[in-house]
Write a protein that holds these residues in place. Structure first.
Motif, PDB file in Angstrom:
ATOM      1  N   ALA A  97     -11.669 -23.230  -0.431  1.00 38.72           N
ATOM      2  CA  ALA A  97     -12.606 -22.423  -1.507  1.00 38.72           C
ATOM      3  C   ALA A  97     -13.510 -21.217  -0.896  1.00 38.72           C
ATOM      4  O   ALA A  97     -13.546 -20.159  -1.449  1.00 38.72           O
ATOM      5  N   VAL A  98     -14.068 -21.551   0.154  1.00 41.69           N
ATOM      6  CA  VAL A  98     -14.798 -20.566   0.872  1.00 41.69           C
ATOM      7  C   VAL A  98     -14.030 -19.156   1.278  1.00 41.69           C
ATOM      8  O   VAL A  98     -14.355 -18.260   1.006  1.00 41.69           O
ATOM      9  N   GLN A  99     -12.638 -19.338   1.906  1.00 38.15           N
ATOM     10  CA  GLN A  99     -11.630 -18.235   2.349  1.00 38.15           C
ATOM     11  C   GLN A  99     -11.347 -17.529   0.858  1.00 38.15           C
ATOM     12  O   GLN A  99     -11.397 -16.340   0.975  1.00 38.15           O
ATOM     13  N   ALA A 100     -11.272 -18.063  -0.310  1.00 44.65           N
ATOM     14  CA  ALA A 100     -11.013 -17.508  -1.476  1.00 44.65           C
ATOM     15  C   ALA A 100     -12.130 -16.510  -1.759  1.00 44.65           C
ATOM     16  O   ALA A 100     -11.976 -15.432  -2.450  1.00 44.65           O
ATOM     17  N   ALA A 101     -13.187 -17.119  -1.751  1.00 42.13           N
ATOM     18  CA  ALA A 101     -14.224 -16.306  -2.066  1.00 42.13           C
ATOM     19  C   ALA A 101     -14.730 -15.085  -1.199  1.00 42.13           C
ATOM     20  O   ALA A 101     -15.029 -13.923  -1.433  1.00 42.13           O
ATOM     21  N   ILE A 102     -14.366 -15.274   0.264  1.00 44.04           N
ATOM     22  CA  ILE A 102     -14.642 -14.188   1.171  1.00 44.04           C
ATOM     23  C   ILE A 102     -13.509 -13.275   0.540  1.00 44.04           C
ATOM     24  O   ILE A 102     -14.071 -12.041   0.909  1.00 44.04           O
ATOM     25  N   GLU A 103     -12.307 -13.613   0.624  1.00 41.84           N
ATOM     26  CA  GLU A 103     -11.372 -12.404   0.095  1.00 41.84           C
ATOM     27  C   GLU A 103     -11.687 -11.732  -1.269  1.00 41.84           C
ATOM     28  O   GLU A 103     -11.438 -10.643  -1.173  1.00 41.84           O
TER      29      GLU A 103
END
Length: 146
Positions: free
Chosen positions: A74-80
């Motif tokens: 979920a965090v990586q999706a937000a970063i991207e």
């Protein structure tokens, strides 16, 4: 807290809570609104059944830090989605560290032992963003602490 964080009973309770949260909220428990301040954007990321990670973005430089990255995907999706560079991870505390999480490696996903709590995404996020630093208390044995 000690009973929950340091005993087998606490671990079993935590496992049960995580399972129930994933079943009840497969796409997150809410749709939060980001906060905007001059030069800063704070994006809440829903995790588990009633918790949040926070992506704190310096809007001028495109650099970001994440607070309590429970769910690395979920965090990586937000970063991207935000198009930012992760520079730091801040962990307020951690719980059990025995559940696998998918993580990145050579273009594929594989299982890596990592905790599904406040520091659950540290290892996977450090793999993806090698230069980011991890900050937190040494007393909590936070993974990847720098």
């Amino acid at each position: 807290y000690s009973l929950y964080a340091r005993t087998r009973l606490g671990y079993l309770f935590y496992q049960r809570q995580v399972k129930k949260a994933r079943e009840r909220y497969p796409h997150g428990h809410s749709v939060p609104e980001p906060c905007h301040f001059p030069g800063v954007k704070i994006l809440p990321i829903p995790v588990l059944s009633n918790n949040y990670s926070y992506l704190v973005i310096d809007t001028d430089s495109g650099q970001a830090a994440v607070v309590d990255p429970s769910d690395p995907l979920a965090v990586q999706a937000a970063i991207e989605e935000e198009g930012v560079m992760l520079e730091a991870i801040f962990c307020t505390h951690k719980h059990w560290n025995l559940q696998p999480y998918p993580t990145w490696g050579a273009g594929t996903c594989f299982e890596l032992p990592a905790c599904r709590d406040h520091s659950g995404g540290n290892t996977a996020l450090r793999q993806q963003h090698g230069s980011c630093k991890v900050y937190g208390s040494a007393l909590d044995a936070i993974p990847e602490l720098t």
